[in-house]
Structures are given as C-alpha cells and as structure tokens.
Design a protein around this motif. Structure first.
Motif, PDB file in Angstrom:
ATOM      1  N   LEU A  68     -77.545  -0.031  -0.504  1.00 54.47           N
ATOM      2  CA  LEU A  68     -78.373  -0.363  -1.795  1.00 54.47           C
ATOM      3  C   LEU A  68     -79.713   0.112  -1.592  1.00 54.47           C
ATOM      4  O   LEU A  68     -80.655   0.095  -0.847  1.00 54.47           O
ATOM      5  CB  LEU A  68     -78.529  -1.632  -2.145  1.00 54.47           C
ATOM      6  CG  LEU A  68     -77.102  -2.586  -2.183  1.00 54.47           C
ATOM      7  CD1 LEU A  68     -77.559  -3.990  -2.666  1.00 54.47           C
ATOM      8  CD2 LEU A  68     -76.216  -1.925  -3.215  1.00 54.47           C
ATOM      9  N   LEU A  69     -79.691   1.243  -2.974  1.00 50.79           N
ATOM     10  CA  LEU A  69     -81.323   1.680  -3.333  1.00 50.79           C
ATOM     11  C   LEU A  69     -81.484   1.018  -4.458  1.00 50.79           C
ATOM     12  O   LEU A  69     -80.797   1.685  -5.623  1.00 50.79           O
ATOM     13  CB  LEU A  69     -80.986   3.291  -3.128  1.00 50.79           C
ATOM     14  CG  LEU A  69     -82.323   4.007  -3.628  1.00 50.79           C
ATOM     15  CD1 LEU A  69     -83.440   3.539  -2.384  1.00 50.79           C
ATOM     16  CD2 LEU A  69     -82.282   5.595  -3.604  1.00 50.79           C
ATOM     17  N   ASP A  70     -82.328   0.038  -4.611  1.00 50.88           N
ATOM     18  CA  ASP A  70     -82.500  -0.685  -5.779  1.00 50.88           C
ATOM     19  C   ASP A  70     -84.026  -0.720  -5.958  1.00 50.88           C
ATOM     20  O   ASP A  70     -84.946  -1.091  -5.051  1.00 50.88           O
ATOM     21  CB  ASP A  70     -81.926  -2.000  -5.687  1.00 50.88           C
ATOM     22  CG  ASP A  70     -82.058  -2.953  -6.799  1.00 50.88           C
ATOM     23  OD1 ASP A  70     -82.544  -2.519  -7.885  1.00 50.88           O
ATOM     24  OD2 ASP A  70     -81.912  -4.110  -6.592  1.00 50.88           O
ATOM     25  N   GLY A  71     -84.614  -0.494  -7.178  1.00 52.66           N
ATOM     26  CA  GLY A  71     -85.929  -0.441  -7.334  1.00 52.66           C
ATOM     27  C   GLY A  71     -86.616   0.739  -6.526  1.00 52.66           C
ATOM     28  O   GLY A  71     -87.810   0.371  -6.257  1.00 52.66           O
ATOM     29  N   GLY A  72     -85.811   1.678  -6.171  1.00 51.19           N
ATOM     30  CA  GLY A  72     -86.439   2.868  -5.329  1.00 51.19           C
ATOM     31  C   GLY A  72     -86.679   2.284  -3.840  1.00 51.19           C
ATOM     32  O   GLY A  72     -87.337   3.079  -3.116  1.00 51.19           O
ATOM     33  N   ARG A  73     -85.809   1.259  -3.714  1.00 50.85           N
ATOM     34  CA  ARG A  73     -85.990   0.857  -2.028  1.00 50.85           C
ATOM     35  C   ARG A  73     -84.726   0.427  -1.452  1.00 50.85           C
ATOM     36  O   ARG A  73     -84.014   0.165  -2.054  1.00 50.85           O
ATOM     37  CB  ARG A  73     -87.171  -0.256  -2.082  1.00 50.85           C
ATOM     38  CG  ARG A  73     -88.522  -0.233  -2.834  1.00 50.85           C
ATOM     39  CD  ARG A  73     -89.287  -1.570  -2.565  1.00 50.85           C
ATOM     40  NE  ARG A  73     -89.535  -1.845  -1.195  1.00 50.85           N
ATOM     41  CZ  ARG A  73     -90.716  -1.046  -0.649  1.00 50.85           C
ATOM     42  NH1 ARG A  73     -91.256  -0.167  -1.288  1.00 50.85           N
ATOM     43  NH2 ARG A  73     -91.044  -1.396   0.877  1.00 50.85           N
ATOM     44  N   LEU A  74     -84.815   0.915   0.127  1.00 47.60           N
ATOM     45  CA  LEU A  74     -83.655   0.409   0.665  1.00 47.60           C
ATOM     46  C   LEU A  74     -83.735  -1.171   1.257  1.00 47.60           C
ATOM     47  O   LEU A  74     -85.015  -1.569   1.407  1.00 47.60           O
ATOM     48  CB  LEU A  74     -83.279   1.245   1.938  1.00 47.60           C
ATOM     49  CG  LEU A  74     -83.097   2.722   1.655  1.00 47.60           C
ATOM     50  CD1 LEU A  74     -83.185   3.576   2.640  1.00 47.60           C
ATOM     51  CD2 LEU A  74     -81.768   2.804   0.904  1.00 47.60           C
ATOM     52  N   TRP A  75     -82.794  -1.757   1.312  1.00 50.49           N
ATOM     53  CA  TRP A  75     -82.862  -3.140   1.684  1.00 50.49           C
ATOM     54  C   TRP A  75     -82.233  -3.400   2.980  1.00 50.49           C
ATOM     55  O   TRP A  75     -80.922  -2.870   3.261  1.00 50.49           O
ATOM     56  CB  TRP A  75     -82.411  -3.937   0.510  1.00 50.49           C
ATOM     57  CG  TRP A  75     -82.857  -3.990  -0.610  1.00 50.49           C
ATOM     58  CD1 TRP A  75     -83.110  -2.988  -1.624  1.00 50.49           C
ATOM     59  CD2 TRP A  75     -84.140  -4.640  -1.082  1.00 50.49           C
ATOM     60  NE1 TRP A  75     -83.968  -3.126  -2.585  1.00 50.49           N
ATOM     61  CE2 TRP A  75     -84.690  -4.047  -2.290  1.00 50.49           C
ATOM     62  CE3 TRP A  75     -84.596  -5.938  -0.595  1.00 50.49           C
ATOM     63  CZ2 TRP A  75     -85.856  -4.660  -2.870  1.00 50.49           C
ATOM     64  CZ3 TRP A  75     -85.845  -6.397  -1.159  1.00 50.49           C
ATOM     65  CH2 TRP A  75     -86.340  -5.858  -2.620  1.00 50.49           C
ATOM     66  N   PHE A  76     -82.695  -4.213   3.818  1.00 49.84           N
ATOM     67  CA  PHE A  76     -82.104  -4.430   5.169  1.00 49.84           C
ATOM     68  C   PHE A  76     -82.122  -6.051   5.752  1.00 49.84           C
ATOM     69  O   PHE A  76     -82.935  -6.662   5.136  1.00 49.84           O
ATOM     70  CB  PHE A  76     -82.946  -3.554   6.279  1.00 49.84           C
ATOM     71  CG  PHE A  76     -83.176  -2.136   6.121  1.00 49.84           C
ATOM     72  CD1 PHE A  76     -82.208  -1.199   6.392  1.00 49.84           C
ATOM     73  CD2 PHE A  76     -84.284  -1.888   5.437  1.00 49.84           C
ATOM     74  CE1 PHE A  76     -82.289  -0.133   6.297  1.00 49.84           C
ATOM     75  CE2 PHE A  76     -84.413  -0.207   5.028  1.00 49.84           C
ATOM     76  CZ  PHE A  76     -83.480   0.558   5.717  1.00 49.84           C
ATOM     77  N   THR A  77     -81.277  -6.402   6.389  1.00 53.11           N
ATOM     78  CA  THR A  77     -81.461  -7.740   7.142  1.00 53.11           C
ATOM     79  C   THR A  77     -82.047  -7.345   8.321  1.00 53.11           C
ATOM     80  O   THR A  77     -81.776  -6.293   9.013  1.00 53.11           O
ATOM     81  CB  THR A  77     -80.061  -8.662   7.250  1.00 53.11           C
ATOM     82  OG1 THR A  77     -78.864  -7.546   7.973  1.00 53.11           O
ATOM     83  CG2 THR A  77     -79.449  -8.986   6.036  1.00 53.11           C
ATOM     84  N   ALA A  78     -82.785  -8.256   8.831  1.00 61.21           N
ATOM     85  CA  ALA A  78     -83.385  -8.179  10.139  1.00 61.21           C
ATOM     86  C   ALA A  78     -83.670  -9.482  10.831  1.00 61.21           C
ATOM     87  O   ALA A  78     -84.221 -10.366   9.966  1.00 61.21           O
ATOM     88  CB  ALA A  78     -84.703  -7.289  10.047  1.00 61.21           C
TER      89      ALA A  78
END
Length: 505
Positions: A243-253
């Motif tokens: 997902l590239l949402d709001g210009g950002r990639l999202w990760f679980t960590a």
C-alpha cells in the motif's frame, strides 16, 4: 520464468541509504496522557491528589511540580488511565535524601504495582519495584549494581515499559537510556485482562519518612516503538501489492521489550523518497477470551472487495501465562477500523495451523482463485513452505516445501511482474526461490548487509517494488539483531532498521 520478465531479483544491487534505531524517541511517542505542570491551571482538579500519609504540599513554581513534606509523607497524583502495552515516564529534576519518586498503577481489586526511583540528596541512588495486594507483598525487586546519578545539572527520567505480562525499567539521562530491571507479574495479576487494565489508573507517587522533597517537570503515558524494532513487513492489498497511501508505505514491525512474550505488534510508515521512518501505532488482538494479546510477525492486507482489514499473525502470546499451557498457532485477524494508526484492536481466530509455525505472508492468486501462504514451519528447524486454500481464513494445506535451508521472514513479492519467495537465513543470505514451487534461484546482492561476519543473520528480506518517479525501482527495509545491552535472561531486543535502494545491476 515468463518471457516478459527482463530482470530477476538476482539482477538487483541493493545499496544502503540509512540506518536508524528508535529507543523511546520522544518525537516518535504517541501520547495517551500527560502531566504538564506548566499548563495545569487547576492542578488538583486536572490531577487529583491522594494523600495517604502526612500533609504534602504541592506547588508549581517555574512550571515544575514541587512536592514537599516535613514529616512522613506519601502522596499520589493521578495522571493517566492504564494500557498494558504503553510506556510511562516520569522526569525527576530535584530530590532530598530518603525521598522516593515514581509510579504506581492501582487496580480497584486491591493490587498496586509500584516502581520507584530511590533518591539521595539531588541524586538517584537506586530503583525498586513491588506488587502488593492490600497488605500482602506478592513480588518485589530492585536494580542491581546501581550507579548513582546526580541531578544537579541534568534531570533523570524513570521509564517503565509495559510488556503485556510484565515490565522493563530504564533510566534516561542526557539522552542515554539504560536498562536497570525487569519483572513479570502475570502469575499474580494478568495485566492483559480487560477487567484489570480497563479499571486500573496510573499515579505519580512521592513518598518519604521525613523531609520529603521532589521536583517533577512532567510525566507521560504513550505508545512507543520500544528500544528495538524487528520483523518488518509491508502492509498490502489482497494480491500482495504494498500500500502506498498518502505518499507513504506502511509496515508492520515488532516493537521490542524483551524475549517472548514481551514484544508487541507495531506499525511504521515511510516516504519512499526519504528516510523518515515514523512510528504510527500498536495493534492488540482479541480472541474473545477476555484478554488483549500481543501477537507478532503479522501480515496485514486491505481486502478491497469488502473494505475490511484482514491478515494473519503468529500467536506468540501462547507463552504469556505458563500456567495456561496454550498452543502456538497462526491466527486469522480482521478489523473494520483501519489499524495502521494509534491503538487498534483486531479480532483473531484459529485457522487450523496449530503448532510451530511463524511469519505468515499470504496473497490471493487471481489466476487460480486460491489463497496462498508462505510461512516458516519447524521441520528440524524453521523452513519455508507454501500452503494453499480456497479461503483466506482457514483450510490451508501444504503444497510446496519445506526447503532445506534455515528460514525466517518468509515474504512473497514481485520483481518485474513475477512473484518470488524470499526469506532470511542463518547462513547470512537473503534467499530467493520461485513461487509457489520454492525452487532455489539465488540470493540478493547487498553492499552493506545488516549482519556482522560472525553475527546473527536471521533477519527479514522485506522487498518493496516502487512506482515510477521513485528514487529507485525497489526498496528493501530490514533490520539487524543487535540486542539492547544489559538485559539478563532470554531476550530478543534487536534491532536497528536498515533502508536500501535496489537498482538494476
């Protein structure tokens, strides 16, 4: 390999761009509550005071809370509710000998958990903690081999990091964080129980036998990324596209707090053109048994057809209460609420994969209509294997593997439009296999790998294809396994995060 694939993962060269380890960073904290004396216009209305012993006087000169008591004094100032996954901090800028300043977590059932900095004259000379039920001491401990810390020039911050079934205690001074103790309390009080944490309150406590004096610039309760980050995986759609949402990639960590079962599931985001990793939130999991659980190593996806957030996680909370003897397994998780920000709760349910499985990563294959999952299965050590099902939340059967190579961080991702299976390994390599049949193809090429020559290399190859206009066609966000210093006993507190750009060689 299909003819349209001009480049394979082995044609990529990954060069390190940045490295970062979050250690209770103030600018990454997601505040739950605070005590800010400089902003308290009605101190005892905003923060009720309970005077158990003596007549402590509270004042706010120069925006700092000052507590004084001539005789025996025991006073507590309310400042927060309670979250078993939060971090609590109290800043101490002045003290008298014999005063203790710290935190107490009070449950109306009679249990009181206390963590105190034991003060000398303008110094901290020890740290101690206890759990009491009315007049009965259930558990107590203190920092060993303690080094006194003067307060004359630099305040000291007492940090209590809740870790679901216990807590860690740190002191921070001049930006340096040092672990001074840890304890589990689950055998006496399970802080994960909803009826416990929902009714518990957090108080700043100042006490002393005589001449009590403490200066407190402030206190906070917040969600934090802990003192190490690991198990990084992209959040995707149901087909595995990040997902590239709001210009950002999202990760679980995984945000680290010790060994198992102390870590918890965090969320990070990143602008793919920058190195601006941001801690976004914490996810807890609810099986409907009255507990909020800290499962780990999750893969989350947005199911576009239903609009529901779904995924899979590893039930490491099975190790939380030894008396319960729960089984480790893979769980299916879901939520109507976007779980990427703040504190979120996803429902979880068994899906038939009971046993020593880890690191699930799944996709829906449009061509076959099947759900396919790549995970680590313990077959004389953890090995990558592929499972398949007609549905996302159960019925999975193994169709490929396990491989012969030690495996961790099993990940499915596309390079040049073709899906591959990736996994890290103790042999200091990021392995690449065909998907879904798991035929070995090679390893990734990194200029500065996230491991030392003789160090632990079991980390995750979290590869992400980037859209046109990005600084590189591929990004790799991974981590190292350098444990936080000073923690005794079994612990997995790694590590720092490493960002790479992947270019065609």
């Amino acid at each position: 390999m299909p003819a349209q694939a001009e480049h394979s993962p082995m044609d990529l060269r990954f060069t390190r761009q940045a490295t970062q380890r979050m250690i209770f960073d103030d600018d990454q904290a997601l505040r739950l509550s605070s005590l800010e004396p400089a902003k308290d216009t009605g101190l005892e209305l905003m923060h009720p005071v309970r005077r158990t012993t003596g007549q402590a006087e509270l004042s706010v000169p120069q925006g700092r809370l000052v507590v004084r008591g001539e005789d025996a004094t025991d006073a507590s100032v309310w400042f927060s509710g309670f979250n078993p996954f939060a971090t609590y901090q109290v800043e101490i800028a002045g003290s008298s000998d014999g005063t203790s300043a710290g935190l107490e977590f009070i449950h109306p059932g009679g249990e009181v958990l206390r963590v105190d900095a034991v003060c000398g004259q303008e110094s901290i000379r020890g740290v101690r903690w206890s759990l009491q039920r009315k007049d009965e001491v259930l558990m107590k401990g203190e920092a060993e081999d303690f080094r006194q810390r003067p307060l004359a020039e630099h305040p000291v911050t007492l940090i209590v990091q809740m870790a679901a079934v216990g807590f860690n205690v740190y002191l921070k001074q001049r930006g340096h964080v040092e672990l001074v103790g840890r304890a589990d309390v689950v055998s006496h009080l399970d802080l994960r129980r909803k009826d416990v944490f929902q009714n518990t309150s957090t108080w700043l406590r100042i006490a002393g036998d005589k001449g009590t004096y403490a200066v407190i610039p402030g206190a906070t309760a917040a969600l934090t990324p802990g003192m190490g980050q690991a198990d990084i995986r992209a959040i995707t759609d149901e087909e595995g596209t990040p997902l590239l949402d709001g210009g950002r990639l999202w990760f679980t960590a995984t945000t680290r707090g010790g060994g198992l079962p102390h870590p918890m599931q965090g969320v990070l985001s990143l602008d793919p053109g920058l190195s601006d990793l941001k801690f976004e939130g914490v996810i807890a999991f609810d099986r409907g048994d009255g507990l909020l659980r800290n499962e780990l190593a999750s893969h989350l996806f947005l199911d576009r057809a239903s609009g529901e957030w779904r995924g899979w996680t590893t039930a490491f909370s099975a190790y939380g209460d030894p008396a319960k003897k729960e089984k480790k397994e893979i769980l299916a998780v879901r939520s109507k609420k976007d779980p990427r920000r703040g504190f979120s709760i996803m429902t979880s349910a068994p899906m038939g994969l009971v046993g020593d499985y880890e690191d699930p990563h799944g996709i829906h294959d449009k061509e076959t209509g099947k759900w396919r999952m790549l995970l680590c299965q313990n077959v004389n050590g953890y090995k990558a294997a592929v499972f398949e099902s007609e549905r996302w939340d159960g019925g999975f059967q193994r169709i490929a593997g396990p491989v012969t190579t030690d495996s961790t961080g099993t990940t499915i991702q596309k390079v040049d439009g073709v899906r591959y299976a990736f996994f890290g390994s103790s042999d200091r390599s990021f392995h690449v296999c065909s998907f879904p049949d798991l035929k070995p193809l090679g390893t990734l090429n990194l200029d500065l790998p996230p491991w030392e020559e003789n160090g632990n290399a079991r980390v995750w190859p979290n590869l992400v294809p980037l859209p046109e206009g990005s600084p590189a066609p591929y990004l790799l966000l991974t981590f190292d396994r350098t444990n936080f210093p000073g923690m005794k006993g079994p612990n997995w507190t790694y590590g720092a995060m490493h960002l790479y750009h992947g270019q065609i060689k």
